[in-house]
Scaffold this motif. Structure first.
Motif, short mmCIF file in Angstrom:
data_model
loop_
_atom_site.label_atom_id
_atom_site.label_comp_id
_atom_site.label_asym_id
_atom_site.label_seq_id
_atom_site.Cartn_x
_atom_site.Cartn_y
_atom_site.Cartn_z
N ASN A 31 0.82 -1.20 0.00
CA ASN A 31 0.00 0.00 0.00
C ASN A 31 0.86 1.25 0.00
OD1 ASN A 31 -3.13 0.31 0.46
ND2 ASN A 31 -2.56 -1.73 1.20
N ILE A 32 1.81 1.28 0.92
CA ILE A 32 2.60 2.50 1.10
C ILE A 32 3.49 2.78 -0.10
CG2 ILE A 32 4.34 3.63 2.55
CD1 ILE A 32 3.17 2.20 4.94
N THR A 33 4.06 1.72 -0.70
CA THR A 33 5.01 1.96 -1.79
C THR A 33 4.34 2.07 -3.16
OG1 THR A 33 5.39 -0.42 -1.96
CG2 THR A 33 6.93 0.83 -0.61
N ILE B 243 5.18 9.94 -1.38
CA ILE B 243 5.43 10.54 -2.70
C ILE B 243 5.95 11.97 -2.57
CG2 ILE B 243 3.71 9.09 -3.87
CD1 ILE B 243 1.89 11.60 -3.99
N LYS B 244 6.25 12.39 -1.35
CA LYS B 244 6.71 13.76 -1.09
C LYS B 244 5.79 14.78 -1.76
CE LYS B 244 11.45 12.60 -0.16
NZ LYS B 244 12.79 12.41 -0.69
N LYS C 195 7.88 4.21 -11.03
CA LYS C 195 9.11 3.50 -11.39
C LYS C 195 10.34 4.02 -10.65
CE LYS C 195 7.54 1.07 -15.15
NZ LYS C 195 6.23 1.61 -15.41
N VAL C 196 10.18 4.31 -9.39
CA VAL C 196 11.32 4.70 -8.56
C VAL C 196 12.16 3.44 -8.30
CG1 VAL C 196 11.96 5.61 -6.29
CG2 VAL C 196 10.00 6.56 -7.51
N ILE D 93 13.14 3.17 -2.95
CA ILE D 93 11.86 2.77 -2.35
C ILE D 93 12.09 2.27 -0.93
CG2 ILE D 93 9.97 1.10 -2.43
CD1 ILE D 93 9.93 1.28 -5.41
N LYS D 94 13.10 1.41 -0.80
CA LYS D 94 13.39 0.81 0.51
C LYS D 94 13.70 1.90 1.54
CE LYS D 94 14.84 -2.70 3.20
NZ LYS D 94 14.68 -1.84 4.35
N LYS D 95 14.50 2.85 1.12
CA LYS D 95 14.93 3.91 2.02
C LYS D 95 13.74 4.78 2.45
CE LYS D 95 17.86 7.92 2.18
NZ LYS D 95 16.64 8.74 2.17
N ARG D 96 12.94 5.15 1.45
CA ARG D 96 11.81 6.03 1.76
C ARG D 96 10.75 5.30 2.58
NH1 ARG D 96 11.37 9.53 -3.76
NH2 ARG D 96 9.29 10.13 -3.07
#
Ligand SMILES: Nc1ncnc2c1ncn2[C@@H]1O[C@H](COP(=O)(O)OP(=O)(O)OP(=O)(O)O)[C@@H](O)[C@H]1O
Ligand SMILES: [Mg+2]
Lengths: 353, 264
Positions: A95-97, A150-151, A104-105, A110-113
């Motif tokens: 959900n979050i990612t 998504i900032k 397409k990040v 992705i892991k870091k954010r």
């Protein structure tokens, strides 16, 4: 130029006029709270800003760019829905990612954010949980995290606390403000709850019938209402409104001299004809030589007591500290308004200053 | 208390009887497919595998089954490709017109197959579709489409459209939101209608008899024709047994991988 500038937004649904030429400015990094009665168009406005609905006319710019030309998916506006709208077939992490994967990040990013945002909303260790196996408060945080990751340039929150129980609300409220402030995110939040509005907003906007009734700092909007609607909407118990018709209240002759004495206003400031006098319950206090009334009903709400009385032929509420004086139903009272605390409104409800 | 127990027992007995009534033909077919007698007899006279051997040697039945599988697969695929967007359109476009459209789409369910088939023959003879694969597939699509639309619409009624809105604000185009959010949400409807649709096409006799032509004889049509001309042939019994076994295996596999029965 403001960070978000909304001008003349009009929106009708078939024959219901919802927004009727609405203007709004939001400054960068501010939390703006939208307050208003049910059906006044708050959700509609948020959906228009996000691009989920098109306005019939009007313009909007975000950070100087014309928003109406940008499709929803490119606006970069985070939205937290009232019922969270989590994706039921995905776990917490998915959900979050979601917003990063569709853009397409890269995996590492992705892991870091994800780690950062999980820490922020305190959901570490819940990554693989099904969203249906979370409590309401946790689901709320997933919804928040999903939008934050998504900032977003702007965050829209539609009654984010309305599905939480009273106790949780307070802590979540504090948390949301803390997170938004920490990240410096500009946000518009809708609420029904005036305590929420007063405590969370840098600026409060009160909407009524598709227009903005008043906007300002929470303090100003409470202590300096522009009109009767705003004065009556804010405050609990509601502000007392007494109607004065050519120097008479419910047939009781009061005259300008008396009114001046009660309200502490200059006699010349008191209008002729019909007008309304508003005074908040907490600015009424017992006074031996004051206006005479009769106690109808006493309501103890913890630290405060609301004394409902008949005053000058109208129902009136006085708010006092509990325990100071004993009030009993049927007794006579004499009260006075604290000087400088009365508002006057003309017959159309506009404040007379 | 005693009465309750009595009722419970009666219910159990009724359920058992219904089950038996359903199962007996299946059991009879399985048992009889090994019957060495040329004619139907019960209990069977002796054990044989010759009917199965005959089936394996019989080109006509094998082609008929292949035709049936091909027609059913094609029809289901196209019906899903047409039916899913159509249902989504009806769901999104909430107007009186969409109500009319959805009942129109469902009307073949209510029409007697034979009536529709008669109309179809006349129509097909005009547009030269009689006996073609395309014609047969098109007819089966119409048969399947109501199931697809009905079931997908019912799945869609559980979709919280704000999940689609959320996906859009998070950066998904409308197409991507459809693939990632709507499709998973309607998966139950899609799976069930695919299974139902496959069965409807695979088992259809009426429509296929009228428009199949010689090139596209599906297996139920072939069987029906043989039954009409030759009577109950042990070969047909063996074929039935094979198809039945095949269906049961597929149903069990589908259950294992998709647990589809929970969507019923
Ligand atoms: N899709 C729609 N079609 C027709 N009318 C709509 C639609 N969405 C909203 N409305 C109407 O527009 C008006 C404003 O709705 P909106 O949801 O914006 O109100 P709100 O201020 O968010 O109310 P609440 O506080 O109850 O959430 C209401 O009268 C509502 O009935
Ligand atoms: Mg709303």
């Amino acid at each position: 130029m403001s960070f978000l500038e909304i001008r003349g937004i009009v929106k009708d649904f078939d024959d219901t006029k919802v927004l009727q030429g609405l203007d709004l400015d939001v400054e960068e990094k501010d939390i703006l709270v939208l307050l208003g009665p049910s059906g006044c168009g708050k959700t509609t406005l948020l959906r228009i800003i996000a691009g989920l609905l098109d306005p019939d006319s009007g313009s909007m710019t975000l950070d100087g760019k014309n928003l109406l030309e940008v499709p929803v998916e490119d606006r970069g506006i985070g939205f937290v829905f009232q019922k969270y709208a989590l994706f039921p077939h995905m776990n917490v992490e998915e959900n979050i990612t979601f917003g990063l994967k569709v853009r397409k990040v890269g995996k590492d990013e992705i892991k870091k954010r994800l780690d950062d945002v999980l820490e922020l909303v305190e959901l570490k260790g819940y990554e693989k949980r099904k969203v249906s196996e979370l409590s309401g408060g946790q689901q709320q945080r997933v919804a928040l995290a999903r939008a934050l990751i998504i900032k977003p340039k702007l965050m829209l929150l539609d009654e984010p606390l309305s599905n939480l129980d009273a106790k949780l609300r307070t802590s979540v409220r504090v948390n949301i403000v803390r997170i938004l402030k920490k990240l410096g995110i500009t946000a518009i939040m809708v609420t029904h709850d005036q305590v929420e509005a007063m405590t969370m907003g840098d600026k409060v906007v009160l909407m009524n019938e598709g227009k903005i009734s008043q906007e300002g700092r929470p303090k100003d909007i409470y202590f300096d209402p522009d009109n009767l609607f705003v004065a009556e909407f804010l405050g609990s118990p509601k502000i007392n409104v007494l109607k004065v018709e050519s120097g008479c209240m419910n047939g009781i002759n009061v005259g300008k001299e008396m009114l001046s004495k009660w309200t502490g206003l200059d006699e010349r400031a008191i209008p002729d004809g019909t007008f309304y006098l508003g005074v908040r319950p907490e600015y009424i206090a017992p006074a031996d030589d004051g206006i005479k009334g009769k106690i109808e009903h006493v309501e103890i709400s913890g630290a405060d007591t609301n004394v409902h009385m008949e005053l000058l032929g109208s129902g009136c509420v006085m708010r006092v500290s509990s325990g100071s004086v004993e009030y009993s139903e049927g007794n006579d009272v004499a009260v006075a308004f604290r000087s400088g605390s009365c508002y006057l409104f003309d017959s159309s409800g506009k404040r007379i200053r | 208390m005693k009465e309750k127990k009595l009722w419970g027992n009666i219910n159990a007995v009724v359920a058992l009887l219904v089950l038996l009534f359903m199962l007996v033909p299946i059991i009879v077919i399985f048992v009889n497919s090994f019957n060495s007698s040329q004619f139907f007899s019960f209990p069977p006279e002796g054990f044989t595998l010759k009917w199965y051997e005959r089936f394996l040697e019989n080109r006509e039945y094998k082609t008929a089954i292949a035709v049936s599988l091909k027609i059913a697969t094609l029809s289901v695929l196209v019906a899903l490709l047409l039916g899913i967007p159509a249902s989504y359109g009806i769901y999104r476009w909430k107007s009186p017109v969409s109500k009319v459209l959805s009942s129109l789409f469902l009307s073949p369910l209510m029409l007697p197959g034979i009536v529709w088939a008669i109309g179809l023959i006349q129509y097909y003879s005009i547009v030269n579709l009689t006996g073609t694969t395309a014609g047969l597939v098109a007819a089966h699509i119409i048969l399947i489409l109501p199931y697809v639309i009905r079931l997908v619409l019912s799945s869609l009624s559980y979709l919280d459209f704000d999940t689609v809105n959320a996906a859009r604000t998070l950066g998904a185009t409308s197409g991507k939101a459809f693939l990632k959010i709507v499709l998973p949400a309607i998966k139950p409807g899609v799976i069930i209608s695919a299974i139902f649709g496959f069965m409807v096409s695979f088992n259809d006799v009426t429509i296929s008899t009228f428009i199949a032509g010689t090139k596209n004889l599906t297996y139920p049509v072939r069987m029906y024709v043989e039954l009409r001309t030759e009577g109950l042939d042990p070969l047909a019994v063996a074929v039935s047994a094979v198809i039945m076994a095949f269906t049961i295996v597929i149903a069990l596999l589908a259950e294992k991988f998709w647990s589809w029965s929970k969507y019923l």
